[in-house]
Design a protein around this motif. Structure first.
Motif, short mmCIF file in Angstrom:
data_model
loop_
_atom_site.label_atom_id
_atom_site.label_comp_id
_atom_site.label_asym_id
_atom_site.label_seq_id
_atom_site.Cartn_x
_atom_site.Cartn_y
_atom_site.Cartn_z
N ILE A 37 1.78 36.86 6.34
CA ILE A 37 1.37 35.70 6.91
C ILE A 37 1.68 34.18 6.26
N GLN A 38 0.59 33.81 5.56
CA GLN A 38 0.45 32.71 4.78
C GLN A 38 1.67 32.74 3.97
N GLY A 39 1.70 34.32 3.26
CA GLY A 39 3.60 34.21 2.42
C GLY A 39 4.70 33.90 3.31
N ALA A 40 4.52 34.08 4.51
CA ALA A 40 5.98 34.20 4.71
C ALA A 40 5.71 32.20 5.05
N ALA A 41 4.83 31.76 5.72
CA ALA A 41 4.32 31.06 5.87
C ALA A 41 4.99 29.67 4.61
N GLN A 42 4.94 30.45 2.93
CA GLN A 42 5.05 29.40 2.39
C GLN A 42 6.68 29.84 1.79
N GLU A 43 7.33 30.49 1.96
CA GLU A 43 8.59 31.42 1.52
C GLU A 43 9.35 30.08 1.92
N GLN A 44 9.29 29.64 3.92
CA GLN A 44 10.13 29.01 4.46
C GLN A 44 9.83 27.07 4.18
N GLY A 45 9.19 26.53 2.71
CA GLY A 45 8.68 25.58 2.46
C GLY A 45 7.25 24.72 2.89
N PHE A 46 6.13 26.15 3.36
CA PHE A 46 4.92 25.36 3.67
C PHE A 46 4.24 25.69 3.51
N ASP A 47 3.14 24.84 2.92
CA ASP A 47 1.66 24.73 2.55
C ASP A 47 1.23 25.48 3.13
N ALA A 48 0.59 26.85 2.43
CA ALA A 48 0.31 27.28 3.72
C ALA A 48 -1.74 27.47 3.09
N ALA A 49 -1.91 26.15 1.88
CA ALA A 49 -3.03 25.86 1.78
C ALA A 49 -3.69 24.68 3.13
N SER A 50 -2.39 24.07 3.80
CA SER A 50 -2.81 22.87 4.47
C SER A 50 -3.32 23.57 5.53
N GLU A 51 -4.32 22.95 6.82
CA GLU A 51 -5.30 23.33 8.24
C GLU A 51 -4.27 23.82 8.84
N SER A 52 -3.75 22.69 9.05
CA SER A 52 -1.69 23.10 10.34
C SER A 52 -1.54 24.26 9.97
N VAL A 53 -1.36 24.58 8.82
CA VAL A 53 -0.78 25.95 8.69
C VAL A 53 -1.74 26.98 8.52
N GLN A 54 -2.38 27.04 8.12
CA GLN A 54 -3.63 27.67 8.77
C GLN A 54 -3.56 28.22 10.02
N PHE A 55 -4.08 27.46 10.98
CA PHE A 55 -3.60 27.45 11.94
C PHE A 55 -2.62 27.90 12.78
N ASP A 56 -1.78 27.81 12.09
CA ASP A 56 -0.26 28.56 12.29
C ASP A 56 -0.12 30.27 12.49
N CYS A 57 -1.45 30.33 11.00
CA CYS A 57 -0.99 31.30 10.98
C CYS A 57 -1.83 32.07 11.71
N ILE A 58 -3.09 31.95 12.02
CA ILE A 58 -4.16 32.62 13.13
C ILE A 58 -2.91 32.71 14.49
N ARG A 59 -2.11 31.49 15.06
CA ARG A 59 -1.39 32.19 16.44
C ARG A 59 -0.28 32.76 16.21
N VAL A 60 0.07 33.25 15.01
CA VAL A 60 0.87 34.39 14.67
C VAL A 60 0.06 35.18 15.25
N PHE A 61 -1.31 35.59 15.12
CA PHE A 61 -1.86 37.30 15.56
C PHE A 61 -1.82 36.39 17.38
N SER A 62 -1.30 36.00 17.85
CA SER A 62 -1.41 35.73 19.31
C SER A 62 0.30 36.30 19.50
N SER A 63 0.81 36.78 19.10
CA SER A 63 1.85 37.19 19.45
C SER A 63 1.95 38.92 19.52
N ALA A 64 2.45 39.83 20.22
CA ALA A 64 2.45 40.34 20.64
C ALA A 64 2.32 41.75 19.97
#
Length: 253
Positions: free
Chosen positions: A120-147
């Motif tokens: 999930i972090q790799g996908a964020a990085q590929e889209q140009g987001f910084d996987a180390a940032s707190e907001s992106v880490q939050f988004d990475c956990i939120r992806v687990f909320s999908s079905a």
């Protein structure tokens, strides 16, 4: 409307079409897994012993907390891999976890969770987001909320993309607490599949392949929409609604 605006509009629509296709494709392999196992997703959890079912949410919370630390710490050591390699590694882990039944499957749970989070972090990085940032880490956990990949989903559940979280000191724990119950159900289906007699290793490899592929695609949808919102200067909520309409229209065909 001038030519530049028309081209921008067409580009936005084309990117939304591509993301809708990724969303639809995400759970396709999950159906094949169910056919292999010979059961339905909602019935898989019944195969787990009662003590395991009752402790699954707590185990999932621990696995997610460990995965957050391990995935983030590994980024400077192990680079992001190609999608097919992530799926292959996930399948190998699942096979090993399924060989020994429930004990090895439980031991493999935090390792697989870490892999999924790295994907999930790799996908964020590929889209140009910084996987180390707190907001992106939050988004990475939120992806687990999908079905999960073994759940039927017509695209109606897109709340995990548009949900907003206020960044506070306790926000990570709060978010993990909200995500864990649903993720526990999803991972519980995976564990149950790995306990299938005789087919344990095969089912483990197949389910892990499905899970890795699924969360990889969903992460690209999540961060792809966020990137598109920035590029097109359109609120992400509007893009989510347009994606939802595409998925609903396709479901009616």
């Amino acid at each position: 409307m001038d030519l530049i605006n028309v081209n921008d509009l067409l580009d936005t629509e084309a990117r939304l079409d591509a993301l809708a296709e990724r969303y639809r494709r995400a759970g396709g392999f999950g159906v094949e897994v169910l056919n292999l196992i010979g059961g339905r997703a909602e019935g898989l959890l019944d195969r787990l012993p009662s003590p395991v079912r009752s402790g699954l949410e707590q185990a999932t919370t621990r696995a997610l907390e460990q995965a957050m630390k391990a995935a983030h710490g590994s980024r400077g050591v192990v680079p992001d891999q190609k999608g097919w390699l992530n799926s292959a590694v996930g399948a190998a882990m699942g096979a090993v976890g399924g060989m020994g039944g429930l004990p090895t499957a439980l031991a493999e749970l935090p390792v697989t969770t870490t892999l999924l989070l790295r994907v999930i972090q790799g996908a964020a990085q590929e889209q140009g987001f910084d996987a180390a940032s707190e907001s992106v880490q939050f988004d990475c956990i939120r992806v687990f909320s999908s079905a999960g990949p073994l759940e039927a989903d017509d695209g109606a559940d897109l709340a995990f993309i548009s949900a907003r979280v206020t960044l506070t000191g306790a926000a990570v724990q709060g978010l993990i607490g909200r995500v864990s119950p649903r993720l526990a159900t999803v991972l519980g289906q995976k564990l149950a599949a790995q306990t299938v007699p005789i087919l344990g290793a095969v089912a483990g490899a197949a389910t892990n392949y499905a899970y890795t592929s699924y969360y990889q695609e969903m992460a690209h949808v999540h961060f792809g929409l966020r990137r598109l919102a920035i590029d097109a200067d359109v609120p992400v909520e509007d893009l989510v609604e347009r994606l939802r309409l595409r998925l609903e229209k396709r479901a009616l065909v």
